[in-house]
Design an enzyme around this catalytic site. Structure first.
Site, PDB file in Angstrom:
ATOM      1  N   ASP A  22       0.877  -1.267  -0.014  1.00 51.13           N
ATOM      2  CA  ASP A  22       0.004  -0.200   0.067  1.00 51.13           C
ATOM      3  C   ASP A  22       0.960   1.175   0.159  1.00 51.13           C
ATOM      4  O   ASP A  22       2.021   1.288  -0.453  1.00 51.13           O
ATOM      5  CB  ASP A  22      -0.875   0.011   1.123  1.00 51.13           C
ATOM      6  N   ASP A  66      12.437   2.454   4.396  1.00 51.08           N
ATOM      7  CA  ASP A  66      11.550   3.053   5.191  1.00 51.08           C
ATOM      8  C   ASP A  66      10.187   3.129   4.418  1.00 51.08           C
ATOM      9  O   ASP A  66       9.592   3.783   3.672  1.00 51.08           O
ATOM     10  CB  ASP A  66      11.908   4.502   5.258  1.00 51.08           C
ATOM     11  N   GLN A  70       5.169   8.936   2.863  1.00 51.39           N
ATOM     12  CA  GLN A  70       6.249   9.895   2.765  1.00 51.39           C
ATOM     13  C   GLN A  70       5.262  11.208   2.309  1.00 51.39           C
ATOM     14  O   GLN A  70       4.371  11.335   1.773  1.00 51.39           O
ATOM     15  CB  GLN A  70       7.285   9.586   1.529  1.00 51.39           C
ATOM     16  N   HIS A  82      -3.534   5.775   3.680  1.00 48.90           N
ATOM     17  CA  HIS A  82      -4.366   4.911   3.122  1.00 48.90           C
ATOM     18  C   HIS A  82      -3.726   3.407   3.660  1.00 48.90           C
ATOM     19  O   HIS A  82      -4.695   2.339   4.292  1.00 48.90           O
ATOM     20  CB  HIS A  82      -4.450   4.750   1.975  1.00 48.90           C
ATOM     21  N   SER A 258     -11.509  -0.949  -0.541  1.00 45.43           N
ATOM     22  CA  SER A 258     -10.222  -0.851   0.081  1.00 45.43           C
ATOM     23  C   SER A 258     -10.240  -1.540   1.412  1.00 45.43           C
ATOM     24  O   SER A 258      -9.124  -1.998   2.261  1.00 45.43           O
ATOM     25  CB  SER A 258      -9.564   0.517   0.070  1.00 45.43           C
TER      26      SER A 258
END
Length: 641
Positions: A22, A66, A70, A82, A258
């Protein structure tokens, strides 16, 4: 979804790893931090994999270690939160007096960032993330994204993951502008990335609080396997007090397939916590077959929302091997080459035809079993007589014909024929197919039609007698109807027998091959009709109770729609009535290929539709076949390569 009830059995396990592909996951979120996966062997500089210091997953967008959201230029709300929403539904920490509980209180979420800060990604990145999940121990993958791009690289990665034993769950996608799209006409991916003849991806549609399709949810028979709640859902979100709207750990109001997809993913992880040894195929079977049917609440989308709405309690109980009512019709597993079919034989009064259909009503073949001038009807039975996985159609002539048995392949090519009894007898012959001696090849079981004696004979495909016995006293002249199936679960079939006429005068009996394997012996008998009952007894032996034991199911061939189920040879339970039927031919049909059967009935007269129902008499969707003969039909459901 009965999740709190499922928590009575398990609250999850830190040994189960779920990969979330995701926008990234807020790994410092207090509701998630303790449930974030830690790589026991993070990559070192110079590793061939290129994943250096991948302590908690990987960022496939910026190609670094990471996988958190972001704040790139042009970020959107969905682009930064999300993945955290999805992770919370699967595994927000439970019983911590804070926030919410995910479906799993304990689990390990593997964050794999494949979508950028606007929620946009590409299939090649997704394919790399899938391979990462496979090699790093994930058991379940969640895809809460869709694209109209059909990417072969993504398809291949999905196939590799499925073959490696990972369960893949994907959102069906949304289109509020159109009220949802039919994926059969407009496929989306990865929800439709099943592969030819396979079901690699569990596609998830969204429902509202009334178990009705959410008005934005995509749907379809080919790509959607199950449904889950997807309206006004509360979950974790990215926590950043410096951003407006992100100063709380949780937020309500999330909508979409989703959020429906991680509901199913979470239940799958809970099942694995209960039983880590489940294979992907068995996990999928239990997940789907324990869903709550919702077709009756969605008549315009019947068969297009999967098997029903996910039910966590029943799924977990099935995973634990506990008794559970499996109510949903499950599509064939990708690992099984077997497909379901239905054979129909014309009843007396018309040409002696046999018609083979797929469950959705597509005609496979249609042929004459006997001379066109014969109007006595055709009895049908089906099974694997050669041990090659390919079913053979066995026919017996109806009343007025000699006791001639004929064996055909699915295309109607004649393979063998013989007389089961003396050719001068004109009462016809009842037929059944079952593996009596456990050699992997089914035998042909016969009983004389009405007016005949009680002699049951068992033949090989070439017409050689292997066993025979008298079902009743030698002077009995009711004829004998026959059925076969494994009642006691020992791997060999019993033979159930009932009168072909004067149904109330004799009990139903069932026999098995004796310890010395040379003769059939009486195992039990069932009295279920009054002496005044007329006609004959329709019989089937099948595991309709989902306990790995065959159940004897009894009905009447004329005048009544009453059905009695005798579970595993025990006492008869109260009968139920199949509305609209007055007499029937009875069989069973395993739609899934997993050995779980539903009852299948054809009308004794007329051109009505076949009826599919469970062992309690509740109608089940999955068969759409109208009898193509004006006089009713004999019916046999079966699986074949």
């Amino acid at each position: 979804m009965s999740v709190p009830a499922a928590w009575n059995y398990t609250q999850g396990s830190n040994d189960i790893v779920v990969a979330v592909l995701d926008t990234g996951v807020d790994m410092k979120q207090p509701e998630l931090a303790a449930n974030i996966w830690t790589n026991p062997n993070p990559g070192k500089p110079g590793d061939a994999s290129g994943y250096v210091n991948d302590l908690h997953g990987w960022n496939f967008v910026e190609n670094n270690n990471d996988p958190s959201p972001q704040y790139s230029s042009g970020w959107t709300e969905a682009g930064i939160t999300h993945g955290t929403v999805i992770a919370g539904l699967i595994g927000a920490i439970g019983n911590n007096a804070s926030g919410i509980a995910g479906i799993n209180w304990h689990v390990k979420i593997m964050p794999l960032r494949i979508l950028d800060s606007q929620g946009i990604g590409d299939s090649n990145a997704a394919a790399k993330a899938i391979d990462y999940a496979v090699t790093h121990g994930a058991r379940v993958l969640n895809f809460s994204f869709v694209t109209d791009e059909h990417n072969v690289v993504l398809d291949q990665a999905i196939a590799r993951a499925a073959k490696a034993g990972l369960l893949i769950v994907a959102a069906a996608g949304n289109n509020r502008d159109t009220g949802g799209d039919n994926l059969d006409k407009t496929p989306m991916y990865p929800v439709c990335s099943d592969g030819a003849g396979s079901n690699y991806v569990i596609g998830v549609a969204a429902t509202d609080e009334n178990d009705q399709r959410a008005d934005f949810s995509n749907y379809g028979t080919n790509c959607v396997d199950i449904s889950a709640p997807g309206e006004n859902i509360i979950s974790t979100q990215l926590y950043n007090p410096s951003l407006a709207g992100f100063n709380a750990y949780t937020r309500a109001g999330w909508n979409g397939t989703s959020v429906a997809s991680p509901m199913v993913t979470g239940v799958a992880a809970l099942m694995l916590a209960a039983n880590p040894g489940l294979s992907r195929e068995t996990l999928a079977q239990y997940l789907l077959s324990t869903a709550d049917p919702i077709d009756q609440l969605n008549p315009l989308y019947r068969g297009q929302l999967g098997v029903g709405r996910v039910n966590a309690e029943r799924a977990v109980k099935a995973a634990l091997g506990l008794p559970v009512n499996m109510t949903a019709v499950v599509p064939p597993p990708s690992s099984s080459p077997m497909a379901p079919y239905v054979a129909l034989g014309a009843n007396a009064g018309v040409k002696p035809e046999v018609a083979i259909f797929t469950p959705d009503g597509k005609l496979v073949s249609r042929f004459l079993a006997y001379a066109a001038t014969f109007k006595g009807g055709v009895r049908v039975a089906v099974g694997d007589l050669s041990g090659d996985g390919k079913a053979k159609i066995v026919t017996g002539a109806g009343p007025g014909g000699g006791p001639q048995v004929r064996v055909f392949d699915l295309k109607g090519n004649l393979l063998s024929q013989f007389f089961a009894y003396g050719s001068t007898f004109k009462g016809g012959v009842s037929v059944a197919v079952a593996d009596i001696d456990g050699d992997g090849k089914a035998e042909i079981i016969t009983g004389p039609g009405a007016g005949g004696g009680p002699q049951v004979r068992i033949f090989s495909i070439d017409g050689k007698v292997k066993y025979q016995f008298f079902a009743y006293g030698a002077s009995t002249r009711t004829g004998v109807n026959v059925a076969g199936g494994d009642v006691n679960g020992d791997g060999t079939a019993e033979i159930a027998v009932g009168p072909a006429s004067a149904a109330g005068t004799l009990p139903v009996k069932y026999y098995s091959l004796g310890k010395n394997s040379s003769a059939m012996e009486l195992d039990g008998e069932i009295t279920f009709l009054t002496p005044q009952a007329t006609g004959g007894v329709a019989l089937v032996v099948a595991d309709v109770g989902s306990d790995a034991h065959g159940d004897v199911v009894l009905a009447r061939t004329v005048q009544s729609g009453s059905v009695t189920v005798v579970y595993s040879g025990a006492k008869p339970v109260p009968p139920f009535t199949v509305s609209g039927l007055k007499g029937m031919s009875l069989s069973s049909l395993d739609l899934s290929g997993y050995g779980r059967a539903y009852l299948l009935a054809a009308p004794a007269s007329g051109t009505g539709k076949l009826r599919l129902f469970n062992s309690s008499g509740v109608a089940v969707s999955g068969v759409n076949i109208a009898v193509p003969f004006s006089t009713g039909a004999s019916v046999a459901g079966f699986l074949s390569r």
